[in-house]
Design a protein around this motif. Structure first.
Motif: not given
Length: 357
Positions: A102-116, A156-165
């Motif tokens: 599994v790729h946690p950061l990629a999965d996280l970003e994908q989940n966030v994008s579904k409800a940005a 931390v930086e990758k999480v902060r840079s995830i697109p989302g409001r």
């Protein structure tokens, strides 16, 4: 404050927001709950299960996996690699997608994008397994600290840079391990490291007396100056791992393994707390919440049912009470308090792990 925005979008249930766990078994203690409960109750009593119960209206989404390191989170890893084979592992694996990478950061970003446009709170707990992997090699344990810190800050930086409001990270500091039941012999190892550090400190302090020997005519100015400089530089460098305060605390009667662990945690988390201050990120301070002599653990290093409940309550307290538009805060709960309390993360270099009494 916890801001409520109910939405409905692609494949996601109607919720007020999402709480994503990211990291290791501090957040994913399901395997250890399966030691005592069937799958239904194990899920209910796990950290994520208790958090889901507390955070009514919010959905907890798991990206945390038992055994994952900072490198696992950044690059992906195979689930369950550190767990012993058997029925308990089989049950855990069925709940955690099987034995796949599994790729946690990629999965996280994908989940966030579904409800940005919905609030997403990303609870990050990682780093403990990086040290676990080096328990048998004290030199490597100390040497790898800068690299682990670097990877932690990258996460931390990758999480902060995830697109989302509204993507809000929450950092979770590791707790001290069980001092009553220590199957990994963590405290004896820390005791050895502490003894070596004390010997180094005493040697450096002895070198600082060189001017006295110069005045007495026992050594030359050149040799004395070199000895003094060596002692001063040695003590300065030791501040980055195990500072002189460890030796002082041991002379004051404190247990060497416990003060060594506290000093290592302080050194490790200083740059991370500096970044949290800069980015105004709230911090759950489990280092000053878990008492190492209380029954909060499974197998010495994992959160038990009681320990997991304490972690979930701390995360929920931050969600409910922290103002994410304000400055970084440290939240902890001592044995003297019935609720979590917060202090401003004003001076990260002054943060200390309290000695347990």
């Amino acid at each position: 404050m916890l801001y409520l925005h109910s939405v409905k979008n692609l494949g996601f249930m109607m919720v007020s927001g999402y709480i994503h766990t990211l990291g290791d078994s501090t957040l994913d203690n399901l395997y250890w709950m399966l030691q005592n409960f069937d799958i239904k109750d194990a899920k209910l009593h796990s950290v994520e299960g208790v958090l889901q119960t507390l955070a009514d209206g919010y959905k907890v989404v798991s990206h945390a996996y038992d055994g994952f390191t900072t490198q696992s989170v950044l690059e992906g890893d195979r689930i369950g690699e550190v767990l012993p084979s058997g029925p308990t592992k089989d049950s855990y694996m069925r709940e955690r997608k099987g034995s796949q990478v599994v790729h946690p950061l990629a999965d996280l970003e994908q989940n966030v994008s579904k409800a940005a446009n919905t609030p997403h709170y990303i609870v990050i707990s990682v780093g403990g397994n990086d040290f676990r992997a080096n328990f048998q090699n004290p030199w490597r344990l100390l040497k790898d600290i800068p690299e682990i810190q670097k990877r932690y800050l990258q996460i931390v930086e990758k999480v902060r840079s995830i697109p989302g409001r509204n993507v809000q990270p929450i950092l979770v500091l590791q707790y001290r391990t069980d001092a009553n039941h220590d199957p990994y012999l963590i405290y004896p190892l820390l005791g050895i490291i502490g003894v070596v550090a004390m010997m180094f400190h005493v040697t450096c302090l002895a070198l600082l007396t060189a001017p006295v020997w110069i005045i007495a005519g026992k050594i030359s100015i050149w040799k004395g100056g070199l000895a003094f400089l060596t002692g001063a530089v040695g003590l300065h460098l030791s501040r980055k791992s195990i500072p002189l305060s460890v030796t002082k605390d041991v002379f004051l009667g404190k247990k060497i393994s416990m003060v060594t662990l506290g000093a290592l945690m302080q050194s490790f988390y200083q740059p991370i707390l500096e970044q949290a201050k800069k980015d105004r990120i709230p911090v759950l301070d489990l280092s000053n919440t878990f008492h190492p002599y209380r029954k909060l653990y499974e197998h010495g290093i994992e959160p038990s049912q009681e320990g997991g409940k304490l972690i979930a309550e701390g995360i929920y307290h931050i969600l409910k009470h922290h103002d994410f538009r304000s400055e970084s805060m440290l939240y902890s709960k001592s044995s003297k308090n019935s609720i979590y309390t917060g202090v401003t993360n004003k001076n990260p270099s002054a943060w200390r792990v309290a000695y347990p009494h």
